[in-house]
Design a protein around this motif. Structure first.
Motif, PDB file in Angstrom:
ATOM      1  N   VAL A 178       0.842  -1.204   0.000  1.00  0.00           N
ATOM      2  CA  VAL A 178       0.000   0.000   0.000  1.00  0.00           C
ATOM      3  C   VAL A 178       0.878   1.255   0.000  1.00  0.00           C
ATOM      4  CG1 VAL A 178      -1.673   1.310   1.373  1.00  0.00           C
ATOM      5  CG2 VAL A 178      -1.981  -1.154   1.037  1.00  0.00           C
ATOM      6  N   ILE A 179       1.913   1.251   0.828  1.00  0.00           N
ATOM      7  CA  ILE A 179       2.826   2.401   0.874  1.00  0.00           C
ATOM      8  C   ILE A 179       3.462   2.624  -0.500  1.00  0.00           C
ATOM      9  CG2 ILE A 179       4.970   3.298   1.918  1.00  0.00           C
ATOM     10  CD1 ILE A 179       2.761   3.011   3.948  1.00  0.00           C
ATOM     11  N   PHE A 180       3.953   1.525  -1.064  1.00  0.00           N
ATOM     12  CA  PHE A 180       4.593   1.531  -2.381  1.00  0.00           C
ATOM     13  C   PHE A 180       3.637   2.121  -3.423  1.00  0.00           C
ATOM     14  CE2 PHE A 180       5.156  -1.243  -6.250  1.00  0.00           C
ATOM     15  CZ  PHE A 180       6.457  -0.894  -6.590  1.00  0.00           C
ATOM     16  N   ALA A 181       2.390   1.679  -3.379  1.00  0.00           N
ATOM     17  CA  ALA A 181       1.407   2.108  -4.376  1.00  0.00           C
ATOM     18  C   ALA A 181       1.053   3.583  -4.200  1.00  0.00           C
ATOM     19  CB  ALA A 181       0.149   1.243  -4.267  1.00  0.00           C
ATOM     20  N   ILE A 182       0.935   4.023  -2.966  1.00  0.00           N
ATOM     21  CA  ILE A 182       0.632   5.440  -2.739  1.00  0.00           C
ATOM     22  C   ILE A 182       1.773   6.289  -3.297  1.00  0.00           C
ATOM     23  CG2 ILE A 182       0.382   7.226  -0.951  1.00  0.00           C
ATOM     24  CD1 ILE A 182      -1.138   5.179   0.715  1.00  0.00           C
ATOM     25  N   GLY A 183       3.010   5.835  -3.044  1.00  0.00           N
ATOM     26  CA  GLY A 183       4.171   6.549  -3.569  1.00  0.00           C
ATOM     27  C   GLY A 183       4.110   6.670  -5.092  1.00  0.00           C
ATOM     28  N   ILE A 184       3.790   5.566  -5.748  1.00  0.00           N
ATOM     29  CA  ILE A 184       3.712   5.578  -7.216  1.00  0.00           C
ATOM     30  C   ILE A 184       2.652   6.570  -7.684  1.00  0.00           C
ATOM     31  CG2 ILE A 184       3.017   4.217  -9.236  1.00  0.00           C
ATOM     32  CD1 ILE A 184       4.328   1.812  -7.889  1.00  0.00           C
ATOM     33  N   ALA A 185       1.506   6.534  -7.053  1.00  0.00           N
ATOM     34  CA  ALA A 185       0.409   7.403  -7.480  1.00  0.00           C
ATOM     35  C   ALA A 185       0.791   8.874  -7.314  1.00  0.00           C
ATOM     36  CB  ALA A 185      -0.852   7.075  -6.679  1.00  0.00           C
ATOM     37  N   ILE A 186       1.379   9.208  -6.178  1.00  0.00           N
ATOM     38  CA  ILE A 186       1.741  10.610  -5.935  1.00  0.00           C
ATOM     39  C   ILE A 186       2.758  11.080  -6.968  1.00  0.00           C
ATOM     40  CG2 ILE A 186       2.885  12.199  -4.323  1.00  0.00           C
ATOM     41  CD1 ILE A 186       1.649  10.593  -2.041  1.00  0.00           C
ATOM     42  N   ILE A 187       3.806  10.287  -7.174  1.00  0.00           N
ATOM     43  CA  ILE A 187       4.837  10.704  -8.124  1.00  0.00           C
ATOM     44  C   ILE A 187       4.245  10.835  -9.525  1.00  0.00           C
ATOM     45  CG2 ILE A 187       7.072  10.110  -9.158  1.00  0.00           C
ATOM     46  CD1 ILE A 187       7.705   8.633  -6.522  1.00  0.00           C
ATOM     47  N   THR A 188       3.406   9.875  -9.902  1.00  0.00           N
ATOM     48  CA  THR A 188       2.784   9.932 -11.229  1.00  0.00           C
ATOM     49  C   THR A 188       2.002  11.224 -11.417  1.00  0.00           C
ATOM     50  OG1 THR A 188       2.524   7.542 -11.193  1.00  0.00           O
ATOM     51  CG2 THR A 188       1.224   8.738 -12.817  1.00  0.00           C
ATOM     52  N   VAL A 189       1.167  11.530 -10.450  1.00  0.00           N
ATOM     53  CA  VAL A 189       0.316  12.719 -10.591  1.00  0.00           C
ATOM     54  C   VAL A 189       1.172  13.981 -10.626  1.00  0.00           C
ATOM     55  CG1 VAL A 189      -1.490  14.083  -9.483  1.00  0.00           C
ATOM     56  CG2 VAL A 189      -1.683  11.597  -9.579  1.00  0.00           C
ATOM     57  N   VAL A 190       2.186  14.022  -9.764  1.00  0.00           N
ATOM     58  CA  VAL A 190       3.048  15.217  -9.756  1.00  0.00           C
ATOM     59  C   VAL A 190       3.719  15.388 -11.114  1.00  0.00           C
ATOM     60  CG1 VAL A 190       5.165  16.186  -8.775  1.00  0.00           C
ATOM     61  CG2 VAL A 190       3.401  15.254  -7.269  1.00  0.00           C
ATOM     62  N   ILE A 191       4.242  14.296 -11.688  1.00  0.00           N
ATOM     63  CA  ILE A 191       4.886  14.406 -13.004  1.00  0.00           C
ATOM     64  C   ILE A 191       3.867  14.848 -14.057  1.00  0.00           C
ATOM     65  CG2 ILE A 191       6.021  13.145 -14.875  1.00  0.00           C
ATOM     66  CD1 ILE A 191       7.352  11.400 -12.785  1.00  0.00           C
ATOM     67  N   ARG A 192       2.706  14.220 -14.039  1.00  0.00           N
ATOM     68  CA  ARG A 192       1.707  14.538 -15.059  1.00  0.00           C
ATOM     69  C   ARG A 192       1.241  15.992 -14.981  1.00  0.00           C
ATOM     70  NH1 ARG A 192      -2.651   9.678 -15.840  1.00  0.00           N
ATOM     71  NH2 ARG A 192      -1.198   8.102 -16.608  1.00  0.00           N
ATOM     72  N   LEU A 193       1.018  16.467 -13.781  1.00  0.00           N
ATOM     73  CA  LEU A 193       0.454  17.810 -13.655  1.00  0.00           C
ATOM     74  C   LEU A 193       1.508  18.911 -13.706  1.00  0.00           C
ATOM     75  CD1 LEU A 193      -2.344  17.349 -10.960  1.00  0.00           C
ATOM     76  CD2 LEU A 193      -2.473  17.090 -13.438  1.00  0.00           C
ATOM     77  N   PHE A 194       2.684  18.626 -13.151  1.00  0.00           N
ATOM     78  CA  PHE A 194       3.663  19.703 -13.033  1.00  0.00           C
ATOM     79  C   PHE A 194       4.977  19.445 -13.744  1.00  0.00           C
ATOM     80  CE2 PHE A 194       1.165  19.352  -9.059  1.00  0.00           C
ATOM     81  CZ  PHE A 194       0.343  20.447  -9.263  1.00  0.00           C
ATOM     82  N   GLY A 195       5.187  18.197 -14.197  1.00  0.00           N
ATOM     83  CA  GLY A 195       6.486  17.888 -14.794  1.00  0.00           C
ATOM     84  C   GLY A 195       6.523  18.185 -16.276  1.00  0.00           C
ATOM     85  N   ALA A 196       7.679  17.883 -16.858  1.00  0.00           N
ATOM     86  CA  ALA A 196       7.850  18.174 -18.276  1.00  0.00           C
ATOM     87  C   ALA A 196       7.219  17.082 -19.136  1.00  0.00           C
ATOM     88  CB  ALA A 196       9.325  18.290 -18.604  1.00  0.00           C
ATOM     89  N   TYR A 197       7.171  15.859 -18.634  1.00  0.00           N
ATOM     90  CA  TYR A 197       6.595  14.766 -19.414  1.00  0.00           C
ATOM     91  C   TYR A 197       5.079  14.715 -19.211  1.00  0.00           C
ATOM     92  CZ  TYR A 197      11.158  12.743 -20.409  1.00  0.00           C
ATOM     93  OH  TYR A 197      12.417  12.512 -20.860  1.00  0.00           O
TER      94      TYR A 197
END
Ligand code: SF4
Ligand code: SF4
Lengths: 334, 442
Positions: free
Chosen positions: A279-298
């Motif tokens: 669960v911890i691992f999955a939450i981490g993935i989701a947060i990083i994904t959303v941050v990249i999608r919304l604020f990152g270059a990719y």
């Protein structure tokens, strides 16, 4: 008695779960998505997948035989699956030599140099994909457009859903105008869109994912947590400003979120071993994904997010242990 | 929802081939081999000599200390030898060999003990009878029963749990006993409740034995203090700690005993022996044994004299089938493979399982694919893959700090591992080294 009596320690029976069965189950689970990718991208998808699979297996064989001089382990099926998953994460019109490079990185670098199956820290297919993305950004982001390219080797290329959104927002468009240019939710579910070969149809991927859960190859913890966390996070942004942020459904159904959540993040070797850890691992993935999608270059970030969290797995396993029976329980009589 | 323990567990194929086979009486063997270390603790001391004539039920080896037990002659006959023989542990152990006197009628009359309900004995007498009758835990642990009953005055034991779980595949000895001797088992429970001043007893039975649940509910109807709990079918529910958790939701602390949470657990077979010991002054000289296997012709349950060579049992069910590769004393999950059938039945033998070619051999271990299944199924909340790794590398101190010593050796981890890793083998090995290191330290 002709045959000697065997003396071995208990248990004397074993379940019918074998690593081979696990690998076959993963294989079966990938069939629906594979069929959709062939339907959508035609002959190119078939070529891509075959090249990826064959090169993964050949590299594993050659490296184990001539370089490592260890037992050849291609029969365990893991190289085969890495090949399919790698193909699923690439655009279907990628030049063949690039696919081969990707396979080499996945098997040779990400898997065998760590010690082979079970010892690798990073998901091999994703390492292959990200390597290609960094080296060949142009080819890796020119996505063939669905169906129109049936049977043709030269694909008309276009943008992915998330790519259109990111670009649109960059040029100051609002979601209302952008939404006319992107596929509908129905199209995303069925897979009539553009993107990597295997991330097309959310429905086909969900079907396979469900099969994996039913067969107990994976548990629900990682995929469900990733998708729910992503939905909640993107939902908050969307509610605050629906003109600037895409709605959660679009986020979940596009950009490989489902492929990543059910097939890439759940890779047994590179994910945590306890349910808490998952669960911890999955939450981490989701947060990083959303941050990249919304604020990152990719425009999309699932692959990066999974690889980043892969690196934390040893730590997660160390700190999120199963609860020991009888630990920290006070006895009734002191 | 039926009760069960919350963490871990597996459901191996039940294969209870013999569950409908009534318990038959094994013919009296010509020679019995009675080992003097049949229980956990100090071996008993032999008090007979070669050529001595012994009566049935006579003490032939007496308890060697508090955690020990008397051993009685299962037959009337003559002591022919005091010998070393290989027992179920695979080691040579001292053993009393007795030739049955075929002319002595007491060997052959089947004593029929009618149900005797009134309990006339006082607390002290009951405990003395249990101690003297050589009763040990018949579920397989063979822990001398009187030790569990020796409660200090300040004890707070408020619940007696009767273990009728029989979660091992294949075995049906307890199942049959519960069906055929339900009334006696209830009286046995009342005896213990009386002796220990306990007012609550729960009989735990897995729900694949619905008839046994029914039988005991009927037998125990009139005594409101005794309840029957039907449990979900899940291995290793027969383990004391898991059973207590399933029934009472109490968790025995790490390194603790059931008594620490106010519970005593006894197996149904043990309860029946206690009944016979107290009501009829019968020592423990026979027990129920399931003799089974997929290819065994007449697999069944038997009343067997302690000391009967296993080959007699095997002959009784039609001999070893073609292609036999393994003979197990006990069930397939925790039983011990034995070298040959000369080994005798002891107090802890609940079954003899004959396994043939196709199931006997182990597959070669492969790399751990970190699937986590060993972690999911471990009822003790351990990480078997890690413990194996640590024992393999000789990192015993770390293994100890990862709680390797709390492993109950249920084998669930090895059972599920898709890579066929011999997890429990290495864990056992690690445990034995740590035990040695600890004794060396003290
Ligand atoms: S580690 Fe011990 S307690 Fe846990 S499953 Fe394996 S044998 Fe059972
Ligand atoms: S069950 Fe076997 S393969 Fe899976 S984690 Fe445990 S040891 Fe590794």
């Amino acid at each position: 008695m002709a045959d000697p009596i065997i003396i071995s320690a208990s248990p004397h029976v074993h379940s019918d779960r074998t690593s081979k069965r696990v690998m076959y189950d993963v294989l079966y689970a990938l069939i629906p998505a594979f069929l959709v990718s062939i339907y959508v991208f035609g002959i190119n998808a078939l070529i891509l997948t075959s090249v990826a699979v064959i090169s993964c297996i050949v590299f594993e064989y050659l490296i184990q035989k001539y370089l490592l001089k260890t037992e050849i382990a291609i029969a365990d099926g893991s190289a085969l699956i890495t090949g399919i998953l790698l193909a699923f994460n690439l655009p279907s019109n990628l030049p063949i030599w690039m696919i081969i490079i990707g396979a080499f990185i996945a098997i040779g670098v990400a898997k065998l140099s760590f010690g082979g199956l079970g010892y690798n820290i990073f998901n091999p297919a994703l390492v292959g994909r990200v390597f290609l993305l960094v080296c060949f950004p142009v080819q890796m982001t020119s996505w063939p457009i669905a169906v129109e390219n049936y049977l043709s080797l030269d694909a008309v290329t276009g943008e992915t859903t998330l790519g259109i959104i990111k670009e649109g927002l960059m040029y100051g468009e609002t979601m209302t105008t952008i939404s006319e240019k992107i596929p509908s939710v129905m199209e995303l579910l069925l897979g009539i869109t553009s993107g990597s070969a295997g991330e097309m149809s959310a429905l086909a991927l969900l079907l396979g994912g469900l099969f994996l859960i039913v067969r107990k190859v994976i548990t629900w913890h990682i995929p469900v947590t990733i998708l729910v966390t992503m939905a909640v996070m993107t939902g908050v942004f969307w509610l605050v400003n629906p003109e600037l942020y895409a709605n959660p459904l679009i986020h979940i159904l596009s950009g490989g979120a489902i492929l990543g959540a059910f097939y890439m993040a759940t890779d047994l070797v590179t994910s945590p071993m306890t349910k808490k850890g998952m669960v911890i691992f999955a939450i981490g993935i989701a947060i990083i994904t959303v941050v990249i999608r919304l604020f990152g270059a990719y425009p999309e970030g699932v692959s990066f997010a999974i690889l980043i969290m892969n690196a934390f797995v040893p730590l997660i396993d160390k700190y999120f242990k199963p609860r020991r029976f009888g630990n920290k329980i006070k006895s009734k009589i002191m | 929802m039926l009760k069960t323990f919350p963490k871990g567990g597996i459901h191996p194929a039940e294969n209870k081939i013999t569950s409908s086979k009534a318990i038959k009486r094994m013919p009296v063997p010509k020679v019995v081999y009675v080992p003097i270390a049949q229980h956990i603790g100090i071996p008993s001391e032999i008090i007979v000599d070669r050529k001595d004539k012994v009566e049935i039920g006579q003490v032939i080896a007496k308890s060697g200390g508090f955690v020990s037990s008397n051993i009685h002659s299962p037959v009337a006959g003559t002591v022919t030898k005091l010998d070393m023989i290989v027992d179920t542990s695979g080691y040579k152990k001292q053993c009393i060999v007795i030739r049955t006197d075929v002319k002595n009628e007491s060997n052959f009359e089947v004593q029929d003990f009618p149900l005797k309900k009134e309990i006339t004995m006082g607390q002290k007498d009951i405990l003395k009878h249990i101690t003297d009758s050589g009763i040990v835990g018949l579920g397989g642990a063979t822990f001398p029963s009187h030790v569990k009953l020796d409660l200090k005055n300040d004890n707070k034991v408020d619940c007696l749990i009767i273990n009728g779980v029989e979660c091992e595949p294949y075995l049906t000895a307890d199942h049959r006993l519960m069906l055929e001797r339900a009334d006696e088992i209830i009286v046995g429970i009342q005896i213990l409740m009386h002796a220990l001043h306990i007012n609550e007893a729960v009989i735990g039975i897995e729900n694949n034995k619905k008839d046994a649940v029914k039988a005991l509910k009927r037998a125990g109807q009139s005594d409101k203090r005794i309840k029957v709990a039907a449990l979900q079918v899940k291995y290793p529910q027969g383990s004391e700690k898991q059973l207590i958790k399933a029934i009472l939701k109490r968790e025995v602390p790490k390194g603790g005993l059931p008594m620490d949470v106010g519970v005593i657990v006894h197996n149904v077979g043990t309860i029946f022996s206690i009944y016979l010991a107290v009501q009829y002054d019968q020592p423990l000289i026979e027990r129920v044994v399931t003799v089974t296997g997929k290819k065994i012709e007449n697999a069944s349950n038997f009343w067997v004299k302690i000391g009967t060579p296993i080959k007699d049992l095997v002959a009784e069910v039609g001999g070893l089938p073609e292609g036999t590769r393994k003979i197990v004393n006990g069930g397939p999950m925790m039983g011990k493979a034995i070298k040959n059938t000369d080994v005798p039945v002891t107090k802890g033998t609940s079954g003899i399982l004959v396994i043939s070619e196709d199931e006997a051999s182990r597959q070669d271990p492969k790399n751990c694919i970190r699937c986590g299944h060993c972690v999911f199924v471990c009822p003790m909340g351990l990480e078997p893959h890690l413990l194996m790794n640590l024992s393999e590398k000789g990192l015993y101190e770390r293994a100890a700090s990862e709680d390797i010593m709390t492993c109950i050796e249920c084998g669930s981890c090895s059972y599920v591992c898709p890579s066929h890793r011999p997890l429990l083998d290495y864990i056992r090995f690690g445990k034995s080294i740590i035990k040695k290191l600890n004794t060396a330290k003290n």
